[in-house]
Design an enzyme around this catalytic site. Structure first.
Site, mmCIF file in Angstrom:
data_model
loop_
_atom_site.group_PDB
_atom_site.id
_atom_site.type_symbol
_atom_site.label_atom_id
_atom_site.label_comp_id
_atom_site.label_asym_id
_atom_site.label_seq_id
_atom_site.Cartn_x
_atom_site.Cartn_y
_atom_site.Cartn_z
ATOM 1 N N GLU A 44 0.845 -1.199 0.000
ATOM 2 C CA GLU A 44 0.000 0.000 0.000
ATOM 3 C C GLU A 44 0.881 1.251 0.000
ATOM 4 O O GLU A 44 1.902 1.294 0.682
ATOM 5 C CB GLU A 44 -0.844 -0.026 1.287
ATOM 6 C CG GLU A 44 -1.793 1.135 1.464
ATOM 7 C CD GLU A 44 -2.568 1.032 2.784
ATOM 8 O OE1 GLU A 44 -2.225 0.175 3.632
ATOM 9 O OE2 GLU A 44 -3.512 1.821 2.981
ATOM 10 N N LYS A 126 -8.805 2.471 -1.688
ATOM 11 C CA LYS A 126 -9.235 1.748 -0.491
ATOM 12 C C LYS A 126 -10.679 2.103 -0.164
ATOM 13 O O LYS A 126 -11.064 3.271 -0.141
ATOM 14 C CB LYS A 126 -8.301 2.113 0.664
ATOM 15 C CG LYS A 126 -8.641 1.402 1.951
ATOM 16 C CD LYS A 126 -7.409 1.122 2.823
ATOM 17 C CE LYS A 126 -6.717 2.354 3.352
ATOM 18 N NZ LYS A 126 -5.708 1.997 4.376
ATOM 19 N N CYS A 167 -5.492 -3.252 2.217
ATOM 20 C CA CYS A 167 -5.280 -3.280 3.676
ATOM 21 C C CYS A 167 -6.577 -3.377 4.502
ATOM 22 O O CYS A 167 -7.117 -4.458 4.675
ATOM 23 C CB CYS A 167 -4.458 -2.060 4.087
ATOM 24 S SG CYS A 167 -3.575 -2.315 5.650
#
Lengths: 598, 598
Positions: A44, A126, A167
């Site tokens: 990430e 995300k 994540c």
């Protein structure tokens, strides 16, 4: 059944070093390609490092991230790596018109891109944003609402569908995991920047197993490595099958290419490229955006892969020590220091700190100062000298009595004020040598001291980095014993003098002083601190858990009234579920007192 | 047309002091009732203080807030105040089952309650949660989704409908303001904890005018007063008509009861008590919960109200000075200190800091130390002594040459290291006297220094509170001149020596040193710092705005590399749109360099 060779590149990115981080992607993609990988997954926010904090709000920084991604795609193509699909995290912004109420156009995104054929093939962001503990992502990012699915060719030319989550998308229910199942992707790849804390590796593996089952896909989890201020990213990248079986795993605290040959089902040819919106099972809708990567020749490579990487697990203490060592190394190097300096008292805290520094940087980059006072015991100097001899660090002695006398002639101090003065004289000497010679000052306070305020502001707490600030005193002893055992097992001299471990702890600021004069026994104190600080239990809960009411009241009082000291303490590596820093944010000014329970 | 007498109680709550804050509600409700108020509105989170930070996550603290609210309702009834409707902010939790995905039962709420008849009549919670600048409310709270509307009787026995929104609910589009119009309430009351920053009062008034028009209701805005760590709440409570006309306004930086007789339309009798869900025009739905307060006799009171309170506005400098003074007073008192100590150098920063402290605490609670070195100019001591004489603070002289000599004999330092040593000796003397005598140490650094790192860690930056840390150097001069003018206008001795204002600034750490040897002229520097730090402009934008490219590069470099120093700086009152603290969160470890523009 198509076989796809994947590489998870768990590498050490540096916050703000866009060019350096992009070079790293290029270099590690080349290494992965040489070993036959068709798909390489980076962590990430790989291009920017993580966390970038308020840099995410600066236009010039977002511009640079986007430009760097574009240049990287071109460079990968120019280096003959266009046939490899590269998944890389970066900082993007929400383009176009204001997409919906409350989300301004231009808002930053915690994004990932798939680079292929010298181009940016598809991007996403995300979906679940963490905003607890050390994370403040609602401050920075708007949530992504698209699941990208890219079709690529496996070894035998058969197509497979790969989706991307980032994540926190794995830690929350619904969203990209659920939508991956809806999309029918065979592989879910997940770039991560997941900081280390004790026992998190077990939690992570269980999480990956569960989400792979939910997604009905192979799950490939690539995590960052490296220290960034208080956080240490430990790698520990993981690949699990749709049944939750562990297929590959990377080491902790070091860069690695975690490679595996994945047996995947072939993609359903009946699913056309394009977009469709589906229920994300988390109260939102997400859009599946499906593309097909062009068929490009893979770079030449060795064809055999011995076996997937399956790194052995570290013990609890080895893991903590690894985090501290990497935290120190990266703070020193990434901030441009060549060496460190610290006070060596003969006690266990400074002995362990020096040992970590030597393991992180090498003995010739570790400078220690022995600063005995009239209250120092004989063994304080001899134990310190013993360590110097064992480890070969650069040592000097600066007795502080003349300075104490000089202050006594200028101002009249007694009791605690006089004790603090000694600690501050030592802090000044270290800071003076730091300014003169360029070393970073390491503070040697442990978490038990930091919690109870058993330290002197601008004295022993002076310094740029506190390697053991999140380590309770009892764990300091455990780590010292563990490190000595390690050395003995390797046939080396144990680095830490036995006497530093075994003698009763003392600040030696007044004649015959012992920590136990002011604090409860550390074996009683540490579990109570853990329950109060990390578990956030109130007084009643602590007493109900069996702690002595008077002790509870006394310790809570010590912790609460020391907040102002902690605010001015330097950063240090987080190893616990809740460190003193961004993890625990309390007002200094507060009249709150936990209700009495007796 | 019914007339309702309202009181906005802009009072000074203390974080964590639940009992003290509840007493304050009782006391001020009594005063308001004596003056005939039927409705009293207290600030947001009145019972807990604001912001409570991670205390919001502690079960024992939330329990105590809820219990305090219940006891307060009973006490108000027992004191004969049951006939007054009291709106008070507190910390609550989401009750019952998990209400929806992602909102655990038991999650904290930033709540408000209406107390009436000795009971809690209705409660609600903030709908819009701020999560920018100094605010982290997504970390703590779940959003409220209910607009409470309570019907109460005005003077003549006619009913009026009153709704409640909380602070940020006013700053965002849609939500409680819109739903107030849907509900047809005549009056919208808004408890606030809105921290001071320069020119915010104008923004607030415009906001209230706009939202009153949108709500189609009288809008009564009650704001907190007082200092809490870095924040200063300035009061400035406001009442505006549905047309946006200002009806009443409280003073800044002092507690007050802002009273007014409101002419309201009578409530529509056709709207029954109960709940209905409506579109909140912000992408969510909200429930209007409508209740009727029982008709209870109002307490006896004087019947006449001369005129609504309309406090005059302060000038820009008076406002800043007021914020600094209140910030210092509350930090000192709320943290239990009786006095402060600071270094008086003869320069403008320490002169202004001492003056603020004297205005906040009284001269007999302000201790100053003159610590001349061989590099101090003659005027440094004489200017400091001049201030001591003008203000009557408690002064002592501790020359530092003997200590410098003593350090020189122990360690060999040159250049910057030797300069820092002097600053650290002074810091140690202050800390020693603080420990010995119990004073809080005030640091005297200004924002320009803090920005550029022009200070010594553990030297002049040592201390518990930094009164002018958010004040740029040029504003330091402005404030000093303003304060002297004020004194002259009142026929008092100007407190600050003219020479401290007019002489060129110098740290006096080496012979003949001037700030201008190391830094650009402050009149050039300060606007650039404002653009870089507060406006977050990148190098290209700064150059485009007309700054010299070399200066831009130099200043950005200074600011960026000083982050580690700012991290260890004490708190101080925020007066700008972005202070160094929770407002601006940047990594220490960062290789980001703004692109060169030449």
């Amino acid at each position: 059944m198509p076989t796809l060779r994947i590489a998870l590149a768990q590498v050490n990115a540096t916050v703000g070093d866009l060019a350096g981080n992009a070079d790293k992607v290029l270099e590690w993609t080349m290494r992965a390609a040489e070993q036959g990988a068709r798909l390489v997954v980076f962590p990430e926010m790989m291009l920017t490092g993580y966390p970038v904090e308020d840099l995410a709000l600066r236009r010039s920084f977002v511009d640079a991230s986007i430009a760097t991604l574009q240049a990287l795609a071109t460079d990968l193509g120019a280096e003959g790596l266009g046939g490899v699909a590269v998944v890389v995290g970066y900082l993007d912004r929400r383009a176009g018109q204001q997409p919906r109420v409350g989300v301004p156009a231009g808002s930053p995104l915690d994004a990932a891109a798939v680079l292929h054929g010298g181009r940016i093939a598809i991007t996403s962001a995300k979906h679940h944003l963490p905003n607890y503990g050390v994370f403040d992502e609602f401050r920075y990012f708007v949530p992504g609402d698209t699941l990208p699915v890219f079709r690529m060719l496996a070894e035998d030319g058969e197509p497979v569908d790969v989706s991307v989550a980032i994540c926190e998308d794995l830690w929350q229910e619904g969203g990209p995991v659920t939508v991956t199942r809806t999309a029918g992707a065979e592989l879910l790849v997940v770039p991560n920047a997941s900081p280390y804390e004790r026992d998190k590796d077990d939690v992570r593996l269980e999480l990956c197993r569960r989400r792979a089952r939910e997604a009905g896909a192979v799950l490939a989890y690539a995590n960052l490595v490296g220290g960034q201020d208080e956080l240490v990213f430990d790698g520990d990248s993981i690949i699990v099958s749709p049944d939750g079986d562990l297929l590959a795993r990377g080491p902790q605290f070091e860069e690695a290419l975690v490679m595996a040959d994945l047996d995947l089902s072939a993609a359903d040819p009946g699913r056309p490229a394009g977009r469709r919106t589906v229920d994300a099972a988390d109260g939102t809708a997400m859009t599946i955006e499906r593309i097909e990567l062009p068929a490009l020749p893979a770079p030449e490579s060795e064809s055999a892969l011995a076996a997937p990487m399956l790194s052995p697990r570290l013990s609890d203490l080895a893991e903590i020590y690894g985090a501290l060592q990497l935290g120190v190394r990266d703070y020193v190097h990434k901030n441009g220091f060549g060496s460190v300096i610290l006070a060596l008292s003969g006690g266990i805290d400074s002995a362990l700190t020096a040992t970590i520094a030597v393991d992180a940087l090498g003995a010739d980059r570790v400078h220690v100062v022995l600063m005995p006072s009239p209250y120092s015991s004989d063994h304080s100097v001899s134990d310190a000298e013993d360590l110097v001899e064992r480890q070969g660090v650069r040592a000097r002695i600066v007795p502080i009595k003349p300075l104490m006398d000089s202050f006594a002639a200028s101002i009249d101090l007694h009791g605690l004020a006089a004790e603090n003065l000694q600690a501050r004289i030592r802090g000044m000497i270290l800071m003076g040598l730091s300014n003169e010679e360029g070393h970073l000052v390491l503070t040697t306070g442990n978490k038990s001291e930091l919690a109870t305020g058993y330290s002197t502001l601008y004295g022993d707490s002076a310094g740029g980095f506190g390697p053991i600030k999140d380590v309770p005193k009892t764990t300091v002893w455990d780590l010292a014993r563990w490190r000595n055992r390690q050395a003995a097992e390797r046939g080396e001299t144990p680095p830490i003098p036995e006497n530093s471990i075994s003698k009763p702890p003392s600040a030696e600021l007044s004649p015959g002083q012992l920590d136990s004069d002011s604090l409860p026994d550390y074996f009683v104190l540490d579990p109570l601190l853990d329950d109060y600080v990390e578990q956030d239990k109130g007084a009643a809960e602590l007493v109900a858990a069996g702690y002595d009411p008077e002790l509870v009241e006394r310790v809570i009082r010590l912790v609460d009234r020391s907040e102002y000291k902690r605010r001015q303490y330097p950063p240090g590596p987080k190893i616990s579920a809740k460190n003193f820093g961004r993890d625990r944010r309390l007002p200094i000014t507060s009249r709150w007192r936990e209700p009495r329970c007796d």
